[in-house]
Design an enzyme around this catalytic site. Structure first.
Site, short mmCIF file in Angstrom:
data_model
loop_
_atom_site.label_atom_id
_atom_site.label_comp_id
_atom_site.label_asym_id
_atom_site.label_seq_id
_atom_site.Cartn_x
_atom_site.Cartn_y
_atom_site.Cartn_z
N ASN A 1 9.25 -75.12 98.93
CA ASN A 1 9.93 -75.95 98.02
C ASN A 1 10.51 -77.00 99.23
O ASN A 1 11.38 -76.86 99.81
CB ASN A 1 11.30 -75.23 97.48
N LYS B 1 12.06 -79.95 98.69
CA LYS B 1 13.27 -80.31 98.12
C LYS B 1 13.24 -81.92 98.48
O LYS B 1 11.82 -82.54 98.42
CB LYS B 1 14.52 -80.04 98.78
N HIS C 1 16.62 -74.34 89.73
CA HIS C 1 17.08 -74.22 91.01
C HIS C 1 18.65 -74.25 91.21
O HIS C 1 19.18 -75.28 90.57
CB HIS C 1 16.26 -75.10 91.92
N GLU D 1 20.54 -75.86 93.09
CA GLU D 1 20.78 -77.28 93.30
C GLU D 1 20.73 -78.22 92.24
O GLU D 1 21.55 -79.03 91.94
CB GLU D 1 19.86 -78.07 94.15
N GLU E 1 17.53 -66.36 94.16
CA GLU E 1 17.92 -67.19 95.28
C GLU E 1 19.48 -67.14 95.41
O GLU E 1 20.34 -67.99 94.60
CB GLU E 1 17.48 -68.61 95.21
N GLY F 1 20.01 -72.61 102.72
CA GLY F 1 20.27 -73.56 103.92
C GLY F 1 21.24 -72.92 104.81
O GLY F 1 21.80 -73.93 105.41
N SER G 1 17.02 -69.11 103.26
CA SER G 1 16.76 -68.98 104.60
C SER G 1 15.56 -67.95 105.01
O SER G 1 16.02 -67.39 106.05
CB SER G 1 18.26 -68.40 105.22
P1 13P Z 1 16.32 -72.67 102.53
O1 13P Z 1 15.00 -71.66 102.74
O2 13P Z 1 16.19 -73.75 103.29
O3 13P Z 1 17.34 -71.78 102.64
O4 13P Z 1 16.13 -73.04 100.97
C1 13P Z 1 15.67 -72.17 99.95
C2 13P Z 1 15.54 -72.56 98.65
O5 13P Z 1 16.48 -73.37 98.19
C3 13P Z 1 14.10 -72.44 98.03
O6 13P Z 1 14.10 -73.22 97.07
#
Ligand code: 13P
Length: 252
Positions: free
Chosen positions: A10, A12, A96, A98, A168, A174, A214
């Site tokens: 992903n 982002k 997601h 976010e 997740e 992150g 992560s």
């Molecule tokens: P990170 O791997 O940067 O923690 O992000 C995970 C994520 O949100 C994948 O959709």
């Protein structure tokens, strides 16, 4: 029947044109398809047609990060799932954290987006997971079950086979704090049990459940060894060819 393994990146809101080209070029050079493994990248929407072109002779597949629950119409700024499909996407993320947190997407909105994707013949990856406060208050299991239930309350039975889930935990996204392989396995088992109670055993058994939060080359192997972990949804580490290649190569 063994479940397929899916390793997804992903991106982002990262990677501009030249960076995206370099990454895809690097992945294509180093990775080759393996039986039972799917590798999917999720670029920003404006990059989709280009990345689709670059991936034309590759086993790597394409997905979209966010789509409307509507196919087309007066929804300024939204992305049509139908157009994304025409651009070559077979997968779409839905829910997601976010999107849920920053763009106020409710369980209901997430379910309706997932349903539209399935109706188009695409496979939604529905993301679920708890915040740190919810885990500390021991409310994480209830939260996750509720997120899973909302999906099955919306999608009719014949659509259940197309779903994919990703666990997740928000506290791991992150932050550099990965859930341990045991923690992930335990929650994946809980999600699978919830799928079974909402649908049927066969569906629970065949639905892939990915882990995200992560994931790094160092943690990918341990996570993939777990019986309930059917793949990985990688954020930050999917932006670097070297890291994402190592993660994909952790699949035996
Ligand atoms: P990170 O791997 O940067 O923690 O992000 C995970 C994520 O949100 C994948 O959709």
């Amino acid at each position: 029947m063994a479940r397929e393994t899916i390793i997804a990146g992903n991106w982002k809101m990262n990677l501009v044109l030249d960076q995206a080209w370099e990454l895809i070029h690097g992945l294509k050079q180093e990775l080759s398809g393996k039986k039972g493994l799917r590798v999917v990248v999720f670029p920003q929407a404006p990059l989709l047609p280009l990345v689709a072109d670059w991936l034309e002779d590759s086993f790597i597949e394409l997905g979209t990060q966010n789509t409307s629950s509507q196919l087309q119409g007066a929804y300024t700024g939204e992305t049509s799932p139908f157009l994304s499909q025409q651009m070559g996407c077979r997968y779409g993320l839905a829910g997601h954290s976010e999107r849920r947190e920053l763009f106020a997407e409710s369980d209901k909105i997430v379910a309706s987006k997932a349903q539209t994707l399935v109706e188009l013949g695409m496979r939604p990856i529905v993301c679920v997971g708890e915040s740190l406060a919810e885990r500390e208050a021991n409310q994480h299991e209830e939260k996750i079950k509720k997120q899973v239930q909302a999906i099955y309350q919306t999608l009719p039975k014949e659509q259940h086979k197309d779903l994919i889930f990703a666990y997740e935990p928000i506290w791991a996204i992150g932050t550099g704090k990965t859930a341990s392989a045991e923690q992930a396995n335990e929650i994946h088992a809980l999600i699978r049990a919830e799928i079974q109670s909402q649908s049927v055993e066969l569906i629970a058994h065949s639905t892939p459940i990915l882990y995200g939060g992560s994931v790094k080359p160092e943690s990918a192997g341990e996570l993939l060894k777990k019986s309930e972990v059917d793949g990985l949804l990688v954020g930050g580490a999917s932006l670097k060819a070297k890291d994402f290649i190592s993660i994909v190569q952790a699949y035996p």
